[in-house]
Design a protein around this motif. Structure first.
Motif, PDB file in Angstrom:
ATOM      1  N   SER A  79      29.136  -0.780  33.265  1.00 36.81           N
ATOM      2  CA  SER A  79      28.073  -1.134  34.613  1.00 36.81           C
ATOM      3  C   SER A  79      28.707  -2.303  35.280  1.00 36.81           C
ATOM      4  CB  SER A  79      26.702  -1.518  33.666  1.00 36.81           C
ATOM      5  OG  SER A  79      25.900  -1.646  34.831  1.00 36.81           O
ATOM      6  N   VAL A  80      29.060  -2.265  36.123  1.00 39.82           N
ATOM      7  CA  VAL A  80      29.385  -3.559  37.233  1.00 39.82           C
ATOM      8  C   VAL A  80      28.668  -3.410  38.651  1.00 39.82           C
ATOM      9  CG1 VAL A  80      31.683  -3.462  36.332  1.00 39.82           C
ATOM     10  CG2 VAL A  80      31.243  -2.212  38.318  1.00 39.82           C
ATOM     11  N   ASN A  81      28.416  -4.595  39.006  1.00 43.79           N
ATOM     12  CA  ASN A  81      27.744  -4.757  40.429  1.00 43.79           C
ATOM     13  C   ASN A  81      28.797  -4.834  41.548  1.00 43.79           C
ATOM     14  OD1 ASN A  81      28.734  -7.519  40.847  1.00 43.79           O
ATOM     15  ND2 ASN A  81      26.862  -8.254  39.531  1.00 43.79           N
ATOM     16  N   PRO A  82      28.363  -4.674  42.740  1.00 48.39           N
ATOM     17  CA  PRO A  82      29.475  -4.570  43.875  1.00 48.39           C
ATOM     18  C   PRO A  82      30.437  -5.973  44.029  1.00 48.39           C
ATOM     19  CG  PRO A  82      27.251  -3.913  44.665  1.00 48.39           C
ATOM     20  CD  PRO A  82      27.148  -4.351  43.293  1.00 48.39           C
ATOM     21  N   MET A  83      29.863  -7.041  43.646  1.00 46.67           N
ATOM     22  CA  MET A  83      30.368  -8.171  43.647  1.00 46.67           C
ATOM     23  C   MET A  83      31.753  -8.228  42.348  1.00 46.67           C
ATOM     24  SD  MET A  83      28.137 -11.432  44.280  1.00 46.67           S
ATOM     25  CE  MET A  83      27.345 -11.136  42.813  1.00 46.67           C
ATOM     26  N   GLN A  84      31.219  -7.752  41.242  1.00 49.76           N
ATOM     27  CA  GLN A  84      32.327  -7.518  40.138  1.00 49.76           C
ATOM     28  C   GLN A  84      33.416  -6.584  40.762  1.00 49.76           C
ATOM     29  OE1 GLN A  84      29.264  -6.595  37.176  1.00 49.76           O
ATOM     30  NE2 GLN A  84      29.761  -8.603  36.289  1.00 49.76           N
ATOM     31  N   LEU A  85      32.862  -5.528  41.045  1.00 47.29           N
ATOM     32  CA  LEU A  85      33.898  -4.167  41.758  1.00 47.29           C
ATOM     33  C   LEU A  85      34.823  -4.655  42.578  1.00 47.29           C
ATOM     34  CD1 LEU A  85      34.593  -1.627  40.944  1.00 47.29           C
ATOM     35  CD2 LEU A  85      33.093  -0.553  42.914  1.00 47.29           C
ATOM     36  N   ARG A  86      34.353  -5.473  43.610  1.00 47.38           N
ATOM     37  CA  ARG A  86      35.392  -5.938  44.521  1.00 47.38           C
ATOM     38  C   ARG A  86      36.219  -6.943  44.046  1.00 47.38           C
ATOM     39  NH1 ARG A  86      35.114 -10.716  48.937  1.00 47.38           N
ATOM     40  NH2 ARG A  86      37.233 -10.215  49.637  1.00 47.38           N
ATOM     41  N   ALA A  87      35.599  -7.745  43.001  1.00 47.58           N
ATOM     42  CA  ALA A  87      36.863  -8.732  42.362  1.00 47.58           C
ATOM     43  C   ALA A  87      37.865  -8.043  41.521  1.00 47.58           C
ATOM     44  CB  ALA A  87      35.988  -9.765  41.357  1.00 47.58           C
ATOM     45  N   PHE A  88      37.444  -7.015  40.897  1.00 43.16           N
ATOM     46  CA  PHE A  88      38.448  -6.034  40.155  1.00 43.16           C
ATOM     47  C   PHE A  88      39.456  -5.753  41.131  1.00 43.16           C
ATOM     48  CE2 PHE A  88      34.768  -5.336  36.806  1.00 43.16           C
ATOM     49  CZ  PHE A  88      35.301  -6.217  36.124  1.00 43.16           C
ATOM     50  N   TYR A  89      38.976  -5.170  42.049  1.00 46.67           N
ATOM     51  CA  TYR A  89      39.975  -4.208  43.097  1.00 46.67           C
ATOM     52  C   TYR A  89      40.850  -5.665  43.577  1.00 46.67           C
ATOM     53  CZ  TYR A  89      38.349   0.485  43.298  1.00 46.67           C
ATOM     54  OH  TYR A  89      38.310   1.646  42.985  1.00 46.67           O
ATOM     55  N   THR A  90      40.336  -6.687  43.987  1.00 50.65           N
ATOM     56  CA  THR A  90      41.210  -7.906  44.505  1.00 50.65           C
ATOM     57  C   THR A  90      42.131  -8.264  43.427  1.00 50.65           C
ATOM     58  OG1 THR A  90      39.333  -8.443  45.799  1.00 50.65           O
ATOM     59  CG2 THR A  90      40.853 -10.184  45.578  1.00 50.65           C
ATOM     60  N   LEU A  91      41.705  -8.258  42.197  1.00 52.81           N
ATOM     61  CA  LEU A  91      42.604  -8.828  41.042  1.00 52.81           C
ATOM     62  C   LEU A  91      43.798  -7.726  40.781  1.00 52.81           C
ATOM     63  CD1 LEU A  91      40.189 -10.699  38.766  1.00 52.81           C
ATOM     64  CD2 LEU A  91      41.805 -11.742  40.147  1.00 52.81           C
ATOM     65  N   ALA A  92      43.407  -6.294  40.833  1.00 52.75           N
ATOM     66  CA  ALA A  92      44.275  -5.411  40.523  1.00 52.75           C
ATOM     67  C   ALA A  92      45.688  -5.365  40.971  1.00 52.75           C
ATOM     68  CB  ALA A  92      43.654  -4.346  40.446  1.00 52.75           C
ATOM     69  N   ASP A  93      46.590  -5.450  40.040  1.00 55.66           N
ATOM     70  CA  ASP A  93      48.250  -5.055  40.590  1.00 55.66           C
ATOM     71  C   ASP A  93      48.582  -3.799  40.585  1.00 55.66           C
ATOM     72  OD1 ASP A  93      49.086  -7.981  40.267  1.00 55.66           O
ATOM     73  OD2 ASP A  93      48.322  -7.869  38.357  1.00 55.66           O
ATOM     74  N   LEU A  94      47.709  -2.857  40.063  1.00 54.43           N
ATOM     75  CA  LEU A  94      48.062  -1.230  40.184  1.00 54.43           C
ATOM     76  C   LEU A  94      46.869  -0.616  39.917  1.00 54.43           C
ATOM     77  CD1 LEU A  94      51.393   0.502  39.050  1.00 54.43           C
ATOM     78  CD2 LEU A  94      49.137   0.897  37.873  1.00 54.43           C
ATOM     79  N   PHE A  95      46.678   0.639  40.555  1.00 56.74           N
ATOM     80  CA  PHE A  95      45.602   1.546  39.949  1.00 56.74           C
ATOM     81  C   PHE A  95      46.285   2.721  39.322  1.00 56.74           C
ATOM     82  CE2 PHE A  95      42.509   4.827  40.620  1.00 56.74           C
ATOM     83  CZ  PHE A  95      41.238   4.175  40.507  1.00 56.74           C
ATOM     84  N   LEU A  96      45.787   2.991  38.133  1.00 58.73           N
ATOM     85  CA  LEU A  96      46.266   4.067  37.382  1.00 58.73           C
ATOM     86  C   LEU A  96      45.235   5.228  37.178  1.00 58.73           C
ATOM     87  CD1 LEU A  96      48.519   5.101  35.253  1.00 58.73           C
ATOM     88  CD2 LEU A  96      47.223   4.014  33.604  1.00 58.73           C
ATOM     89  N   CYS A  97      45.706   6.417  37.422  1.00 57.71           N
ATOM     90  CA  CYS A  97      44.999   7.475  37.539  1.00 57.71           C
ATOM     91  C   CYS A  97      45.516   8.687  36.943  1.00 57.71           C
ATOM     92  CB  CYS A  97      44.449   8.011  39.144  1.00 57.71           C
ATOM     93  SG  CYS A  97      43.299   9.328  38.887  1.00 57.71           S
TER      94      CYS A  97
END
Length: 366
Positions: free
Chosen positions: A253-271
């Motif tokens: 469970s994350v809010n929009p501010m947390q989700l934006r922070a995760f994308y901002t910090l991420a070096d790579l998206f693994l799917c």
């Protein structure tokens, strides 16, 4: 010809899921273009009630021959199908895909049955005379062409989303402080459902850590249906067995501010999801300039279209190697990031989707 009234019909209208975003975005597009638009649903989030008609039975504006009824399909909805049978105007199925039932074997029998009923509903919807299909992807359109709908009546249009709103959110300082400077961060965003491939992500991440010898973190973010809590328990058990418990972080469970922070910090998206009808998080990664490494299944490759590394056959070692190569080559990572952002601007920006929705509406009303 009179300007058609747009009737958008959906079983459940929520604020923070992919179907809800598409419904609300579609409403906004057509209202801004001057159309009379009404949204109807049987189960409505309280914040949506002021502008949504609640479906209590078969009565409603469906008998207007000049209307366009756009039905959002992702689950079975018996009442909705009966309404479609009464509709006098043009009928469009906006298809979001149905997860194959077998993924839920051993976890949630009721969800497995709901998916089976959803597939049966797809069979019935394909039999509506003259139906038009708007799929989130060509992959979704194929669900209907395989059932006999002529391809000339199928079109693809990406779902409306709220990525621009997400990009305007302030960064969550707690998340930013916790993960900044702690080594490469790999991110996957997707609901905690067995088709999303979280166990495979753990295997790829473990292989990458052994290969690179670096300290890194894997962050798994997504919503959780309480009925699937045992699935998350299995993910955590797998992380422990692989010795990853301290480097794998699960956020249900994350809010929009947390989700934006995760994308901002991420070096790579693994799917490594095994089934996606579109995959909005891939588009989010593109928008936030996060390079992507993925397993090319279902609609994943179509959504990416060459902006990252997509492995056609599942190969844990090959995926781990692709991650390692990207982490060791910052210029290549930046090139992927730029390509992803360019694809977002060209194909998935809200204004591009707006133009596509207006084109498709004009196509069926001229």
């Amino acid at each position: 010809m009179p300007t058609p009234r747009i009737l958008i019909l959906v079983p459940t209208l929520q604020l923070h899921d992919a179907v809800g975003h598409d419904v609300l975005g579609m409403r906004e597009v057509y209202r801004d273009a001057g159309y009379d638009v009404a949204v109807w649903s049987q189960f409505v989030h309280p914040l949506c009630q002021p502008f949504t008609g609640t479906v209590h039975g078969l009565g409603g504006p469906w008998d207007d021959p000049d209307s366009v009824l756009i039905y959002h399909h992702a689950i079975e909805w018996d009442l909705g199908e009966k309404i479609l049978g009464r509709a006098k105007g043009r009928v469009v199925i906006k298809h979001h895909n149905v997860t194959p039932p077998h993924f839920f074997d051993g976890y949630a029998e009721d969800i497995r049955e709901a998916c089976a009923r959803g597939l049966a509903a797809t069979d019935r919807l394909a039999q509506i005379p003259g139906v038009t299909i708007w799929g989130d992807s060509r992959f979704n359109c194929d669900d209907f062409t395989r059932r006999g709908v002529d391809s000339s009546r199928c079109r693809s249009v990406p779902p409306c989303h709220r990525i621009e709103d997400l990009a305007r959110e302030p960064l969550d300082m707690v998340v930013t402080g916790a993960f900044r400077g702690c080594g490469p961060m790999l991110l996957f965003v997707g609901s905690f459902r067995p088709n999303k491939g979280h166990a495979k992500a753990l295997g790829v991440f473990s292989d990458y850590l052994q290969r690179s010898g670096r300290l890194a973190h894997l962050l798994l973010v997504g919503s959780l249906d309480p009925r699937l809590t045992p699935y998350v328990d299995d993910i955590q058990d797998s992380a422990r067995r692989l010795g990853l418990f301290d480097s794998v972080h699960i956020a249900t469970s994350v809010n929009p501010m947390q989700l934006r922070a995760f994308y901002t910090l991420a070096d790579l998206f693994l799917c490594v999801s095994e089934h996606e009808g579109f995959c909005v998080p891939l588009v989010e990664a593109m928008a936030f300039r996060v390079p992507i490494v993925a397993w090319n299944t279902s609609a994943v490759g179509e959504t990416m279209d060459g902006v990252g590394t997509a492995i056609d056959e599942y190969d844990q070692a090959a995926l781990a190697e692709a991650i390692d190569e990207l982490m060791q080559d910052p210029l290549r990572a930046i090139a992927f990031s730029d390509k992803g952002r360019q694809r977002y601007e060209k194909v998935f920006h809200p204004q591009v989707i707006r133009r596509r929705l207006l084109e498709l509406l004009e196509e069926i009303t001229v």
